[in-house]
Enzyme design. Structure first.
Site, PDB file in Angstrom:
ATOM      1  N   ASP A 124       9.001   1.051  -3.803  1.00  0.00           N
ATOM      2  CA  ASP A 124       7.425   1.030  -4.531  1.00  0.00           C
ATOM      3  C   ASP A 124       6.794   2.176  -4.913  1.00  0.00           C
ATOM      4  OD1 ASP A 124       5.262  -0.391  -5.461  1.00  0.00           O
ATOM      5  OD2 ASP A 124       4.209  -0.395  -3.606  1.00  0.00           O
TER       6      ASP A 124
ATOM      7  N   CYS B 200      -1.140   2.962  -9.113  1.00  0.00           N
ATOM      8  CA  CYS B 200      -1.619   1.513  -9.557  1.00  0.00           C
ATOM      9  C   CYS B 200      -2.091   1.935 -11.079  1.00  0.00           C
ATOM     10  CB  CYS B 200      -2.940   1.507  -8.786  1.00  0.00           C
ATOM     11  SG  CYS B 200      -3.685  -0.011  -9.458  1.00  0.00           S
TER      12      CYS B 200
END
Lengths: 315, 315
Positions: free
Chosen positions: A18, A242
């Site tokens: 991630d 993000c």
């Protein structure tokens, strides 16, 4: 009560997947393998090694096979691979991961944007993945993206979270990760959501995947622990990000999480100094400042030498 | 229990003093006045305007008199001045502040380094300041530096905190601010310290002054609320810093604090959008990136437009 908690907290390091997937510059495969081998020695409970996502979608993880083949596997560490769909599952079989992590959006608009499928279509596909995992004797963790907020729909009703949890449960899954994908959850939402889930699915082990986009990740860890969560994802140096909040921070940093747990005497088995050594390497590899507060400021127990005299000011 | 808390939280903006004093580049007096006037309209409970510290020690606040004389005072906002010593108190008298904030180190080594005095000597001097404040009818808040950790001595025994609290109490002070000067406190320490103080001094209003040096400030706010604290200092954009942790973040940012309280439906009376407008000005004035997560990422309720179609990948 959280102030008396001394249960063991499981820390899963998700930086290699991630975290690195957000890095534009290619990280050489050999460096990834070295990082993961170093992470294996920190005491983390699990490492999310890579993803079998399409290499054109996430070029950084195109070396998934080679990484999984080449890392040293330490006993006591669970090595997981993110499996986004059926095609990915077929790729994942020969990798012999300890765990497949599924990822499923809770909201329709994010499901369409991220997986190009409606929620129910995607759940159907996940059933096939779980079947394959069972045949391969691989543990499955069901992940829930946008469970605590959606970039397109905003607040997410609990009923949607319970719906996907129920679907996972009926597939036989007993490990579910709740993700604050865009970092919008506040501690009260974390507490109430996790409390309801744990009550509704008492035999499921829930974990939290928190992003620090709005500075609340560490507070949300507290709220999760207070609700009974004992497993948390975290990312070396706070890597990650993000796409919907440019310039924002990424996952909760592993060293910030471990540092706080240590100060609170909450056992977690992770060696903070080894994490900090790894972050030094990570910073060089990614070529930008890390978001981790502890990496920047140093642990709380570092003492300074007191000055011996003060400079006289004024007359 | 914090998850049911809906008590009003008082927010004191300390950016104009504790924030700006760390800025090396001179901020013109007129800009400071404009900032403070804008802050007065945000709904904060109080503003720490400036300090009557020696101008050679903190050149940035050399314009204390002019700032205090020129700002517009709004009803409902308490305008305070940091008064470090007796000489400062004499300077502060004509400023007609609503509140004088005293600052006192809890540990001997920090007291010597910061005020060039032993703890008891410094407390003696504070007595004279309080006497002068009483004559002037000015409220006094007693501040405690290094109450939750000292850069030279490390962990601070609670007995030291209670000792200084007792000294303040015996001077007649009923408002005490507990500072995590170097940002080392964890939520459990915050909870236990504040819980004990509130029990030991039930008629004192305690507030928390938190630094985000190690990423725990927002979690520490939660812990403080859980222990019964209802007043917090915060700094616009997260300005401020710590000379003992270079590269570290500063005070808990006012917008991050208010953003979390709003999401948790904890009333605080502060307008988040006005804070964000001010941070934009602050960023230009100080000429560097702000640490505030909400300033960087935007509030949680900002929605994005969902993509209408996904790009086809692979064959």
């Amino acid at each position: 009560m959280i102030w008396e908690c001394n249960d063991f907290i499981n820390v899963k390091e998700v930086g290699p997947r991630d975290g690195l997937q957000m890095e534009k510059e290619w990280i050489p495969t050999a460096e990834k393998i070295k990082l993961i081998n170093a992470l294996s020695k920190t005491g983390v409970n699990g490492i999310q090694v890579t993803s079998v996502v399409h290499p054109k979608a996430v070029p950084q993880l195109a070396d998934a096979e080679e990484v999984m083949r080449s890392i040293e596997r330490h006993p006591g560490v669970s090595y997981s691979v993110l499996v986004p769909n059926e095609r990915g599952a077929e790729r994942a079989v020969p990798m012999k991961a300890d765990e497949w992590e599924l990822m499923h959006s809770v909201t329709e608009s994010h499901s369409l944007a991220n997986a190009n499928k409606k929620v129910d279509e995607s759940l159907k596909e996940h059933e096939k993945v779980v079947k394959l995992a069972n045949e391969q004797n691989v543990t499955v963790q069901g992940g829930m993206a946008t469970a605590l907020g959606c970039p397109f729909e905003g607040k997410v009703p609990f009923s949607r979270v319970a719906y996907v949890a129920e679907a996972y449960y009926s597939m036989g899954i007993r490990s579910i990760s709740i993700a604050d994908t865009i970092g919008v959850a506040d501690p009260k939402l974390i507490y109430t959501t996790m409390n309801r889930l744990i009550n509704q699915f008492p035999d499921v082990e829930f974990s939290l995947h928190l992003h620090n986009t709005r500075g609340m990740a560490i507070a949300n860890v507290l709220a999760g622990i207070d609700a009974g969560v004992r497993s948390f994802d975290a990312s070396m140096g706070g890597l990650g990000g993000c796409p919907y909040a440019p310039g924002a921070t990424g996952n909760v940093s592993t060293e910030d999480l471990v540092h706080m747990l240590d100060l609170m005497n909450i056992p977690n088995g992770v060696d903070l100094n080894r994490l900090l050594d790894i972050s030094k390497i990570v910073e060089t590899l990614v070529g930008h400042t890390l978001e981790s507060a502890i990496y920047r400021a140093g642990p709380a127990d570092q003492l300074q030498v007191a000055p011996t005299a003060q400079k006289k000011i004024g007359k």
